[in-house]
Design a protein around this motif. Sequence first.
Motif, PDB file in Angstrom:
ATOM      1  N   THR A  36     -10.051  -4.965  -5.634  1.00  0.00           N
ATOM      2  CA  THR A  36     -10.046  -3.332  -5.243  1.00  0.00           C
ATOM      3  C   THR A  36      -8.562  -3.019  -5.587  1.00  0.00           C
ATOM      4  O   THR A  36      -8.431  -1.784  -6.382  1.00  0.00           O
ATOM      5  CB  THR A  36     -10.191  -3.046  -3.830  1.00  0.00           C
ATOM      6  OG1 THR A  36     -11.727  -3.660  -3.311  1.00  0.00           O
ATOM      7  CG2 THR A  36     -10.248  -1.567  -3.546  1.00  0.00           C
ATOM      8  N   ILE A  76      -4.605   3.412  -1.905  1.00  0.00           N
ATOM      9  CA  ILE A  76      -5.727   2.244  -1.968  1.00  0.00           C
ATOM     10  C   ILE A  76      -6.873   2.599  -0.981  1.00  0.00           C
ATOM     11  O   ILE A  76      -6.614   2.310   0.082  1.00  0.00           O
ATOM     12  CB  ILE A  76      -5.460   0.903  -2.074  1.00  0.00           C
ATOM     13  CG1 ILE A  76      -3.954   0.904  -2.955  1.00  0.00           C
ATOM     14  CG2 ILE A  76      -6.362   0.069  -2.459  1.00  0.00           C
ATOM     15  CD1 ILE A  76      -3.383  -0.855  -3.034  1.00  0.00           C
ATOM     16  N   ASP A 105      -6.854   1.856 -12.829  1.00  0.00           N
ATOM     17  CA  ASP A 105      -7.210   3.053 -12.842  1.00  0.00           C
ATOM     18  C   ASP A 105      -6.051   4.041 -13.138  1.00  0.00           C
ATOM     19  O   ASP A 105      -6.040   4.877 -14.176  1.00  0.00           O
ATOM     20  CB  ASP A 105      -8.218   3.694 -12.101  1.00  0.00           C
ATOM     21  CG  ASP A 105      -9.430   2.959 -12.061  1.00  0.00           C
ATOM     22  OD1 ASP A 105      -9.988   2.300 -13.025  1.00  0.00           O
ATOM     23  OD2 ASP A 105     -10.198   2.724 -10.939  1.00  0.00           O
ATOM     24  N   ALA A 106      -5.120   3.973 -12.146  1.00  0.00           N
ATOM     25  CA  ALA A 106      -3.799   4.788 -12.274  1.00  0.00           C
ATOM     26  C   ALA A 106      -3.075   4.468 -13.295  1.00  0.00           C
ATOM     27  O   ALA A 106      -2.541   5.486 -14.023  1.00  0.00           O
ATOM     28  CB  ALA A 106      -3.148   4.110 -11.141  1.00  0.00           C
ATOM     29  N   ARG A 138      -8.006  -2.840  -9.395  1.00  0.00           N
ATOM     30  CA  ARG A 138      -8.855  -2.053  -9.913  1.00  0.00           C
ATOM     31  C   ARG A 138      -8.465  -0.519  -9.900  1.00  0.00           C
ATOM     32  O   ARG A 138      -8.069   0.301 -10.782  1.00  0.00           O
ATOM     33  CB  ARG A 138     -10.449  -1.887  -9.404  1.00  0.00           C
ATOM     34  CG  ARG A 138     -11.181  -1.286 -10.104  1.00  0.00           C
ATOM     35  CD  ARG A 138     -12.767  -1.168  -9.882  1.00  0.00           C
ATOM     36  NE  ARG A 138     -13.065  -1.399  -8.534  1.00  0.00           N
ATOM     37  CZ  ARG A 138     -13.317  -2.169  -7.914  1.00  0.00           C
ATOM     38  NH1 ARG A 138     -13.068  -3.568  -8.436  1.00  0.00           N
ATOM     39  NH2 ARG A 138     -13.494  -2.342  -6.386  1.00  0.00           N
ATOM     40  N   ALA A 139      -7.732  -0.303  -8.632  1.00  0.00           N
ATOM     41  CA  ALA A 139      -7.062   1.047  -8.476  1.00  0.00           C
ATOM     42  C   ALA A 139      -5.827   1.158  -9.197  1.00  0.00           C
ATOM     43  O   ALA A 139      -5.476   2.092 -10.063  1.00  0.00           O
ATOM     44  CB  ALA A 139      -6.621   0.794  -6.866  1.00  0.00           C
ATOM     45  N   SER A 156      -1.636   8.405  -5.001  1.00  0.00           N
ATOM     46  CA  SER A 156      -3.075   8.264  -4.498  1.00  0.00           C
ATOM     47  C   SER A 156      -2.918   6.920  -3.503  1.00  0.00           C
ATOM     48  O   SER A 156      -2.445   5.796  -4.167  1.00  0.00           O
ATOM     49  CB  SER A 156      -4.028   8.326  -5.225  1.00  0.00           C
ATOM     50  OG  SER A 156      -4.097   7.344  -6.338  1.00  0.00           O
ATOM     51  N   GLN A 212       0.995  -1.187   0.032  1.00  0.00           N
ATOM     52  CA  GLN A 212      -0.100  -0.126  -0.056  1.00  0.00           C
ATOM     53  C   GLN A 212       1.095   1.477   0.026  1.00  0.00           C
ATOM     54  O   GLN A 212       0.470   2.315  -0.638  1.00  0.00           O
ATOM     55  CB  GLN A 212      -0.843   0.057   1.128  1.00  0.00           C
ATOM     56  CG  GLN A 212      -2.039  -1.209   1.231  1.00  0.00           C
ATOM     57  CD  GLN A 212      -2.718  -1.078   2.300  1.00  0.00           C
ATOM     58  OE1 GLN A 212      -3.642  -0.588   2.611  1.00  0.00           O
ATOM     59  NE2 GLN A 212      -2.462  -1.860   3.504  1.00  0.00           N
ATOM     60  N   THR A 257       1.961   5.878  -7.156  1.00  0.00           N
ATOM     61  CA  THR A 257       0.756   6.657  -7.811  1.00  0.00           C
ATOM     62  C   THR A 257       0.450   7.906  -7.481  1.00  0.00           C
ATOM     63  O   THR A 257      -0.350   8.827  -8.086  1.00  0.00           O
ATOM     64  CB  THR A 257      -0.483   5.607  -7.880  1.00  0.00           C
ATOM     65  OG1 THR A 257      -0.953   5.571  -6.738  1.00  0.00           O
ATOM     66  CG2 THR A 257      -0.129   4.303  -8.689  1.00  0.00           C
TER      67      THR A 257
END
Length: 447
Positions: A260, A195, A267-268, A263-264, A193, A184, A191
């Motif tokens: 999850t 998770i 998206d990044a 998917r994160a 951002s 994490q 990124t």
Amino acid sequence: MSFWAVSRGLTPPSKVVPMLNPNQRQFLEDEVRYREKLKLMARGDAMEEVYVRKQETVDDPLELDKHDSFYQTTKSLLVLFQIMGVMPIHRNPPEKNLPRTGYSWGSKQVMWAIFIYSCQTTIVVLVLRERVKKFVTSPDKRFDEAIYNVIFISLLFTNFLLPVASWRHGPQVAIFKNMWTNYQYKFFKTTGSPIVFPNLYPLTWSLCVFSWLLSIAINLSQYFLQPDFRLWYTFAYYPIIAMLNCFCSLWYINCNAFGTASRALSDALQTTIRGEKPAQKLTEYRHLWVDLSHMMQQLGRAYSNMYGMYCLVIFFTTIIATYGSISEIIDHGATYKEVGLFVIVFYCMGLLYIICNEAHYASRKVGLDFQTKLLNINLTAVDAATQKEVEMLLVAINKNPPIMNLDGYANINRELITTNISFMATYLVVLLQFKITEQRRISQQQP
């Protein structure tokens, strides 16, 4: 001449392509990139065209805790495991060069687990002795009655396997927890951002409460539906059934978290592709994806014995309970006793379905869905370096498939459900043949 040489095996041997593990492949890629960078420097070109992976650094434990949202949202289940004495791992103090999660045989969590296990084992031994004594002294020696006793006695034996199946793998579980913590923070540094796990905190709390409520409901149903199931027997089965429910909840939560995180990351990656010079980041994304795939494999490795025993108990109990209910219906018709057995069958098959189905969805989200998004990228709209990075990421996915494997014992996916059902049907037919043979023998003995 060439035909003569080939026929006599005098041609030079073909080149053997070496098989590299992920660490060797990563080292080789870095070496190639350094050489490319040196060539660009010699020509005086811009060095930003070649991205070199950053060196590993020791992360600040306070920063790790700050971004470890998975631990914060699932802490309730970890505490419940500690209270039940199932998995006595602990959180280390925030010191450098010390993993955030650890396991020690001399820790207070292990001492508490030994105490709880001793108390629970005392009750289990009393119930086990009572059931065995009652079965031995009972005048009814039918095969069906033996089957009924085997169901509940086999569940009691899972208590004795807890130290071997769970505690012995405590260090591997700690490694898995630390992989989540480090992943994490690495994701955040790469990124920019974190998770976010939406609704995971209330879901974990709900599953903790539901696991014990379901255990109480199942045991009380057996008390009311089984004529020889006494009320004080339930105190031996409460923690065992709750433990099975909690492990199912643990599997569900981790599989949900894998989806999850994938998917994160996807998206990044999509956002980075639309930016300038995305090749500088795609290498880090590739390492993030490989780490996520390794975490999925570590989950099965850390809990291999526990979930292996889990599947065996489900398989064995479902066969026996199904046979007992069908046999009793054939002989005496439907009664409350058969309803209790069907409750056990549906409960066991429900656990197996949840585990296999969630593993299937997690593997698909991390593997196939992520790969599909990569294949949908318009490579003609990006530079050559980005095209190369996308191809290398696809190769990494192909070489490191996200498979949920119990340390080589079995792959957890939907295929396991159909395989178990086919085996159950086979053994059920064999047991019914035993029953038919017994009925024929009894009918022949009667005048």
